[in-house]
Scaffold this motif. Structure first.
Motif, short mmCIF file in Angstrom:
data_model
loop_
_atom_site.label_atom_id
_atom_site.label_comp_id
_atom_site.label_asym_id
_atom_site.label_seq_id
_atom_site.Cartn_x
_atom_site.Cartn_y
_atom_site.Cartn_z
N THR A 108 0.84 -1.21 0.00
CA THR A 108 0.00 0.00 0.00
C THR A 108 0.87 1.25 0.00
O THR A 108 0.55 2.25 -0.67
CB THR A 108 -0.94 -0.02 1.23
N HIS A 109 1.96 1.20 0.71
CA HIS A 109 2.89 2.33 0.75
C HIS A 109 3.61 2.51 -0.58
O HIS A 109 3.68 3.62 -1.13
CB HIS A 109 3.89 2.13 1.89
N LEU A 110 4.12 1.41 -1.12
CA LEU A 110 4.98 1.49 -2.30
C LEU A 110 4.20 1.56 -3.62
O LEU A 110 4.65 2.22 -4.56
CB LEU A 110 5.92 0.29 -2.33
N LEU A 111 3.05 0.91 -3.69
CA LEU A 111 2.28 0.87 -4.94
C LEU A 111 1.11 1.85 -4.96
O LEU A 111 0.83 2.45 -6.00
CB LEU A 111 1.77 -0.55 -5.22
N GLU A 112 0.43 1.98 -3.83
CA GLU A 112 -0.71 2.90 -3.77
C GLU A 112 -0.28 4.30 -3.32
O GLU A 112 -1.10 5.22 -3.27
CB GLU A 112 -1.78 2.36 -2.80
N LYS A 113 1.00 4.44 -2.95
CA LYS A 113 1.58 5.73 -2.55
C LYS A 113 0.90 6.33 -1.33
O LYS A 113 0.80 7.55 -1.20
CB LYS A 113 1.55 6.72 -3.73
N GLN A 114 0.43 5.46 -0.44
CA GLN A 114 -0.12 5.93 0.83
C GLN A 114 1.04 6.14 1.80
O GLN A 114 1.89 5.28 1.98
CB GLN A 114 -1.10 4.90 1.40
N GLU A 115 1.05 7.31 2.43
CA GLU A 115 2.13 7.64 3.36
C GLU A 115 1.74 7.24 4.78
O GLU A 115 0.59 7.38 5.19
CB GLU A 115 2.44 9.14 3.31
N PHE A 116 2.71 6.72 5.52
CA PHE A 116 2.51 6.36 6.92
C PHE A 116 3.54 7.09 7.76
O PHE A 116 4.70 7.22 7.37
CB PHE A 116 2.66 4.86 7.11
N ASN A 210 14.48 -0.59 -0.61
CA ASN A 210 15.58 0.35 -0.32
C ASN A 210 15.18 1.79 -0.53
O ASN A 210 15.93 2.71 -0.20
CB ASN A 210 16.83 0.00 -1.16
N GLU A 211 13.97 2.03 -1.09
CA GLU A 211 13.48 3.39 -1.29
C GLU A 211 12.67 3.89 -0.10
O GLU A 211 12.30 5.07 -0.05
CB GLU A 211 12.61 3.46 -2.55
N ILE A 212 12.39 3.01 0.84
CA ILE A 212 11.57 3.39 2.00
C ILE A 212 12.36 4.29 2.94
O ILE A 212 13.47 3.96 3.35
CB ILE A 212 11.08 2.14 2.76
N ASN A 213 11.79 5.45 3.25
CA ASN A 213 12.40 6.39 4.19
C ASN A 213 11.62 6.52 5.49
O ASN A 213 12.10 7.11 6.46
CB ASN A 213 12.53 7.77 3.54
N THR A 214 10.41 5.97 5.49
CA THR A 214 9.57 6.00 6.69
C THR A 214 10.21 5.18 7.80
O THR A 214 10.76 4.11 7.53
CB THR A 214 8.18 5.40 6.34
N PRO A 215 10.17 5.65 9.04
CA PRO A 215 10.68 4.82 10.15
C PRO A 215 9.91 3.50 10.24
O PRO A 215 8.67 3.48 10.23
CB PRO A 215 10.42 5.69 11.38
#
Length: 272
Positions: A108-116, A210-215
């Motif tokens: 959901t974060h990577l494909l739907e671009k939902q931010e957490f 490796n593109e994830i910057n969210t804690p």
């Protein structure tokens, strides 16, 4: 029990989703895995609701949500989750996902671009290879499994789910886990979701970790025989913004084996 009843429903584009909301404070969303349901968060919800508004639901094809024939794979669950987040009007909530729920949060974060704001992944299905001989067998003979007598089906599901817990599973917990999978609708739904499980859905996003910057906090049961802890260490190395903790004397169902210690790590990570 009141803390895990689902009193609300949402008509997604893919089927009816049952959910509930407890507490007050910043939003936090719980996403369960397979073959589980929001029932398995019942020890986590009351504590988190003291500090957060806790949103929890049953995945499409699971628990009390719609179990009609159709796609209930990981390829659909992120779309359903994204619709739910938009319906709840949540922006940047905290997301906690277990097993397939962890994969759903990541997709959901990577494909739907939902931010957490933060993500907590508990023994997630996230790193290839995964699956089991049982999954492969059901995929090949799904129709045959759907046609077995109910008492044999109940024995299969009971034996299967007990393997996810390190400590012995009491009868009340076992009944709570298997009850959504009983009866003709439940039995078909159980084998349907297994037959549709495919590594391709994590392969789609594994190269993006490796593109994830969210804690991110990754939590693993040290005695997880479903997904060995080595997969957790590998995931930790792939997500540069992640922390990793392991819980001793806990299997794949950490939230059942040691909910108190799991809560302690969650609250510490969220700086409550």
């Amino acid at each position: 029990m009141e803390q895990y009843e689902l009193t609300k429903s949402f008509s997604s584009s893919f089927g009816e989703i049952n959910y509930d909301i407890k507490g007050e404070g910043p939003p936090i969303v719980l996403v369960h895995g397979t073959p589980w349901a929001s029932y398995n968060w019942r020890y986590i919800i009351p504590a988190l609701s003291q500090w957060f508004t806790v949103y929890y639901y049953d995945l499409l094809g699971y628990g009390k949500s719609e179990k009609s024939e159709g796609d209930v794979s990981l390829g659909i669950q992120n779309k359903v989750f994204s619709e739910l987040l938009n319906y709840w009007e949540l922006q940047n909530p905290i997301a906690i996902g277990h097993d397939f729920g962890g994969a759903t949060v990541l997709r959901t974060h990577l494909l739907e671009k939902q931010e957490f704001e933060k993500m907590i992944l508990i023994d997630p299905v996230a790193v290839a290879p995964w699956g089991s001989p049982f999954f492969t067998h059901v995929n090949k003979y799904e129709t045959a499994f759907q046609g077995i007598p109910e008492y044999i089906h109940k024995a299969i599901v009971s034996t299967y789910v007990q393997g996810a817990k390190y400590k012995s599973m009491d009868q009340e917990t076992l009944e709570g886990i298997i009850s959504p999978w009983l009866g003709s609708i439940g039995q078909s739904a159980f084998y349907r979701q297994i037959a549709q499980a495919s590594q391709k859905y994590t392969d789609e996003v594994e190269c993006l970790y490796n593109e994830i910057n969210t804690p991110v906090l990754i939590v693993w049961g040290e005695q997880d025989t479903w997904i060995p802890i080595e997969k957790g260490h590998k995931l930790h190395s792939m997500i540069k913004s992640s922390e990793f903790v392991s819980i001793p004397n806990a299997g794949h169902l950490v939230q059942e084996d040691d909910p108190s210690r799991l809560l302690a790590y969650i609250l510490k990570f969220l700086q409550v």
